[in-house]
Design a protein around this motif. Structure first.
Motif, PDB file in Angstrom:
ATOM      1  N   MET A 176      53.954  92.197 -18.962  1.00  0.00           N
ATOM      2  CA  MET A 176      54.069  93.460 -19.650  1.00  0.00           C
ATOM      3  C   MET A 176      55.019  93.285 -20.815  1.00  0.00           C
ATOM      4  SD  MET A 176      54.670  97.150 -18.077  1.00  0.00           S
ATOM      5  CE  MET A 176      56.374  97.545 -17.931  1.00  0.00           C
ATOM      6  N   SER A 177      54.651  93.766 -21.980  1.00  0.00           N
ATOM      7  CA  SER A 177      55.515  93.613 -23.140  1.00  0.00           C
ATOM      8  C   SER A 177      56.471  94.794 -23.242  1.00  0.00           C
ATOM      9  CB  SER A 177      54.679  93.480 -24.404  1.00  0.00           C
ATOM     10  OG  SER A 177      53.991  94.680 -24.654  1.00  0.00           O
ATOM     11  N   GLY A 178      57.541  94.555 -23.940  1.00  0.00           N
ATOM     12  CA  GLY A 178      58.570  95.566 -24.103  1.00  0.00           C
ATOM     13  C   GLY A 178      58.576  96.131 -25.505  1.00  0.00           C
ATOM     14  N   PRO A 179      59.683  96.761 -25.870  1.00  0.00           N
ATOM     15  CA  PRO A 179      59.789  97.382 -27.184  1.00  0.00           C
ATOM     16  C   PRO A 179      59.913  96.341 -28.301  1.00  0.00           C
ATOM     17  CG  PRO A 179      61.886  97.479 -26.049  1.00  0.00           C
ATOM     18  CD  PRO A 179      60.892  96.920 -25.068  1.00  0.00           C
ATOM     19  N   ALA A 180      59.618  96.780 -29.505  1.00  0.00           N
ATOM     20  CA  ALA A 180      59.776  95.946 -30.697  1.00  0.00           C
ATOM     21  C   ALA A 180      60.194  96.847 -31.851  1.00  0.00           C
ATOM     22  CB  ALA A 180      58.474  95.222 -31.036  1.00  0.00           C
ATOM     23  N   VAL A 181      60.923  96.288 -32.785  1.00  0.00           N
ATOM     24  CA  VAL A 181      61.297  97.002 -34.002  1.00  0.00           C
ATOM     25  C   VAL A 181      60.996  96.107 -35.194  1.00  0.00           C
ATOM     26  CG1 VAL A 181      63.103  98.395 -32.905  1.00  0.00           C
ATOM     27  CG2 VAL A 181      63.707  96.215 -33.938  1.00  0.00           C
ATOM     28  N   GLY A 182      60.815  96.738 -36.327  1.00  0.00           N
ATOM     29  CA  GLY A 182      60.618  96.001 -37.565  1.00  0.00           C
ATOM     30  C   GLY A 182      61.905  95.946 -38.350  1.00  0.00           C
ATOM     31  N   LEU A 183      62.019  94.953 -39.180  1.00  0.00           N
ATOM     32  CA  LEU A 183      63.130  94.847 -40.124  1.00  0.00           C
ATOM     33  C   LEU A 183      62.526  94.801 -41.512  1.00  0.00           C
ATOM     34  CD1 LEU A 183      65.294  92.170 -38.273  1.00  0.00           C
ATOM     35  CD2 LEU A 183      65.703  94.636 -38.363  1.00  0.00           C
ATOM     36  N   TRP A 184      62.920  95.742 -42.354  1.00  0.00           N
ATOM     37  CA  TRP A 184      62.400  95.811 -43.719  1.00  0.00           C
ATOM     38  C   TRP A 184      63.341  95.080 -44.662  1.00  0.00           C
ATOM     39  CZ3 TRP A 184      60.625 101.469 -45.048  1.00  0.00           C
ATOM     40  CH2 TRP A 184      59.561 101.819 -44.218  1.00  0.00           C
ATOM     41  N   LEU A 185      62.794  94.131 -45.399  1.00  0.00           N
ATOM     42  CA  LEU A 185      63.552  93.377 -46.393  1.00  0.00           C
ATOM     43  C   LEU A 185      63.147  93.838 -47.790  1.00  0.00           C
ATOM     44  CD1 LEU A 185      63.196  89.848 -44.765  1.00  0.00           C
ATOM     45  CD2 LEU A 185      65.019  91.518 -44.430  1.00  0.00           C
ATOM     46  N   PHE A 186      64.112  93.874 -48.684  1.00  0.00           N
ATOM     47  CA  PHE A 186      63.861  94.378 -50.027  1.00  0.00           C
ATOM     48  C   PHE A 186      63.935  93.294 -51.095  1.00  0.00           C
ATOM     49  CE2 PHE A 186      64.816  97.910 -47.371  1.00  0.00           C
ATOM     50  CZ  PHE A 186      63.938  98.887 -47.800  1.00  0.00           C
ATOM     51  N   GLU A 187      64.207  92.074 -50.667  1.00  0.00           N
ATOM     52  CA  GLU A 187      64.158  90.901 -51.545  1.00  0.00           C
ATOM     53  C   GLU A 187      63.260  89.881 -50.860  1.00  0.00           C
ATOM     54  OE1 GLU A 187      65.598  90.664 -54.515  1.00  0.00           O
ATOM     55  OE2 GLU A 187      66.574  92.616 -54.330  1.00  0.00           O
ATOM     56  N   PRO A 188      62.297  89.286 -51.582  1.00  0.00           N
ATOM     57  CA  PRO A 188      61.393  88.321 -50.939  1.00  0.00           C
ATOM     58  C   PRO A 188      62.136  87.049 -50.529  1.00  0.00           C
ATOM     59  CG  PRO A 188      60.992  88.411 -53.307  1.00  0.00           C
ATOM     60  CD  PRO A 188      62.008  89.472 -53.004  1.00  0.00           C
ATOM     61  N   ARG A 189      61.854  86.607 -49.302  1.00  0.00           N
ATOM     62  CA  ARG A 189      62.432  85.381 -48.776  1.00  0.00           C
ATOM     63  C   ARG A 189      61.374  84.705 -47.923  1.00  0.00           C
ATOM     64  NH1 ARG A 189      67.981  86.914 -45.956  1.00  0.00           N
ATOM     65  NH2 ARG A 189      68.095  84.667 -45.865  1.00  0.00           N
ATOM     66  N   GLY A 190      61.341  83.417 -47.955  1.00  0.00           N
ATOM     67  CA  GLY A 190      60.423  82.698 -47.089  1.00  0.00           C
ATOM     68  C   GLY A 190      60.865  82.825 -45.635  1.00  0.00           C
ATOM     69  N   PHE A 191      59.891  82.939 -44.729  1.00  0.00           N
ATOM     70  CA  PHE A 191      60.233  83.058 -43.316  1.00  0.00           C
ATOM     71  C   PHE A 191      60.999  81.829 -42.835  1.00  0.00           C
ATOM     72  CE2 PHE A 191      59.023  83.128 -38.691  1.00  0.00           C
ATOM     73  CZ  PHE A 191      59.790  84.235 -38.361  1.00  0.00           C
ATOM     74  N   ALA A 192      60.639  80.652 -43.341  1.00  0.00           N
ATOM     75  CA  ALA A 192      61.359  79.424 -42.971  1.00  0.00           C
ATOM     76  C   ALA A 192      62.824  79.503 -43.400  1.00  0.00           C
ATOM     77  CB  ALA A 192      60.686  78.199 -43.588  1.00  0.00           C
ATOM     78  N   ASP A 193      63.088  80.104 -44.564  1.00  0.00           N
ATOM     79  CA  ASP A 193      64.470  80.270 -45.031  1.00  0.00           C
ATOM     80  C   ASP A 193      65.234  81.249 -44.141  1.00  0.00           C
ATOM     81  OD1 ASP A 193      63.977  78.532 -47.158  1.00  0.00           O
ATOM     82  OD2 ASP A 193      63.421  80.163 -48.517  1.00  0.00           O
ATOM     83  N   ILE A 194      64.552  82.314 -43.730  1.00  0.00           N
ATOM     84  CA  ILE A 194      65.187  83.283 -42.831  1.00  0.00           C
ATOM     85  C   ILE A 194      65.532  82.604 -41.508  1.00  0.00           C
ATOM     86  CG2 ILE A 194      64.779  85.388 -41.479  1.00  0.00           C
ATOM     87  CD1 ILE A 194      63.045  86.339 -43.916  1.00  0.00           C
ATOM     88  N   LEU A 195      64.590  81.835 -40.971  1.00  0.00           N
ATOM     89  CA  LEU A 195      64.849  81.133 -39.717  1.00  0.00           C
ATOM     90  C   LEU A 195      65.980  80.122 -39.864  1.00  0.00           C
ATOM     91  CD1 LEU A 195      61.298  80.550 -38.218  1.00  0.00           C
ATOM     92  CD2 LEU A 195      62.999  82.284 -37.603  1.00  0.00           C
ATOM     93  N   ALA A 196      66.044  79.444 -41.003  1.00  0.00           N
ATOM     94  CA  ALA A 196      67.121  78.480 -41.233  1.00  0.00           C
ATOM     95  C   ALA A 196      68.479  79.176 -41.215  1.00  0.00           C
ATOM     96  CB  ALA A 196      66.910  77.750 -42.554  1.00  0.00           C
ATOM     97  N   GLU A 197      68.496  80.442 -41.616  1.00  0.00           N
ATOM     98  CA  GLU A 197      69.734  81.213 -41.616  1.00  0.00           C
ATOM     99  C   GLU A 197      70.076  81.754 -40.234  1.00  0.00           C
ATOM    100  OE1 GLU A 197      71.458  85.420 -43.350  1.00  0.00           O
ATOM    101  OE2 GLU A 197      69.939  84.371 -44.526  1.00  0.00           O
ATOM    102  N   VAL A 198      69.094  82.299 -39.530  1.00  0.00           N
ATOM    103  CA  VAL A 198      69.407  82.988 -38.272  1.00  0.00           C
ATOM    104  C   VAL A 198      69.319  82.107 -37.019  1.00  0.00           C
ATOM    105  CG1 VAL A 198      68.789  85.241 -39.207  1.00  0.00           C
ATOM    106  CG2 VAL A 198      67.109  83.980 -37.873  1.00  0.00           C
ATOM    107  N   ALA A 199      68.535  81.036 -37.043  1.00  0.00           N
ATOM    108  CA  ALA A 199      68.394  80.201 -35.837  1.00  0.00           C
ATOM    109  C   ALA A 199      69.720  79.598 -35.394  1.00  0.00           C
ATOM    110  CB  ALA A 199      67.333  79.126 -36.049  1.00  0.00           C
ATOM    111  N   PRO A 200      70.544  79.050 -36.296  1.00  0.00           N
ATOM    112  CA  PRO A 200      71.827  78.507 -35.830  1.00  0.00           C
ATOM    113  C   PRO A 200      72.720  79.587 -35.194  1.00  0.00           C
ATOM    114  CG  PRO A 200      71.326  77.658 -38.001  1.00  0.00           C
ATOM    115  CD  PRO A 200      70.312  78.735 -37.715  1.00  0.00           C
TER     116      PRO A 200
END
Length: 193
Positions: A1-25
């Motif tokens: 069974m899946s749970g809740p989810a939310v979206g995050l709205w970004l206002f400057e374009p960024r590559g998903f790989a760049d976002i992951l490089a920032e938040v994964a560590p």
């Protein structure tokens, strides 16, 4: 069974790989393991809630969480006129199962990510105090309770209209980090599932 989810709205374009490089560590400091999937999504399990400002929690009933790119963002059917700028990109952060602790952890994860990425939080529905059985899109009682909640808490919470199909429109809430922080402290805190 899946749970809740939310979206995050970004206002400057960024590559998903760049976002992951920032938040994964950062995620790796309190989550085990942080696993990239072939789809590009990242799955993780929160092991230490103190990094999110939470006390110890019982991991029983707490599932995996995920972070992914929202490929439908921005959506052509949503009205962004209430914002100085339209979002240019979206992310989804979600819980793999429901239950109050998953809602709380997801709320704190979304708050931390919104601050780190300078994002707004799309709650994927209308928030209100005292949700009841039968609450659904188009229900005026839900809208009235949602507006009372929005006026009672600090921060910004905006209504964004979208197509429901068949020519109908309904609303979802999008808020800033100040609103989410206050909502997390509210006795009726919940996310949309």
């Amino acid at each position: 069974m899946s749970g809740p989810a939310v979206g995050l709205w970004l206002f400057e374009p960024r590559g998903f790989a760049d976002i992951l490089a920032e938040v994964a560590p950062w995620l790796e400091t309190f989550c085990d393991p942080v696993e990239a999937k072939a789809s590009g999504d990242v799955d993780f399990w929160v092991r230490d809630g103190s990094a999110l400002g939470l006390r110890a929690f019982d991991p029983a009933g707490v599932g995996a969480f995920f972070l992914s790119e929202d490929e439908e963002m921005p959506a052509e059917d949503e009205d962004y006129s209430g914002f100085a700028r339209s979002p240019v990109q979206g992310l989804v952060v979600g819980a793999g199962c429901s239950g109050s602790m998953n809602h709380v952890l997801l709320g704190h994860l979304a708050l931390a990510l919104a601050r780190r990425l300078d994002a707004l939080v799309d709650f994927d529905g209308l928030l209100s105090s005292h949700p009841t059985a039968g609450d659904d899109a188009g229900n005026e009682a839900v809208l009235a309770r949602a507006r009372v909640l929005a006026s009672a808490l600090p921060g910004r919470l905006a209504e964004v209209s979208y197509d429901t199909g068949g020519g109908g429109r309904w609303l979802r809430h999008v808020g800033d980090a100040a609103f989410l922080q206050a909502w997390l402290r509210h006795p009726d805190f919940h996310l949309i599932k």
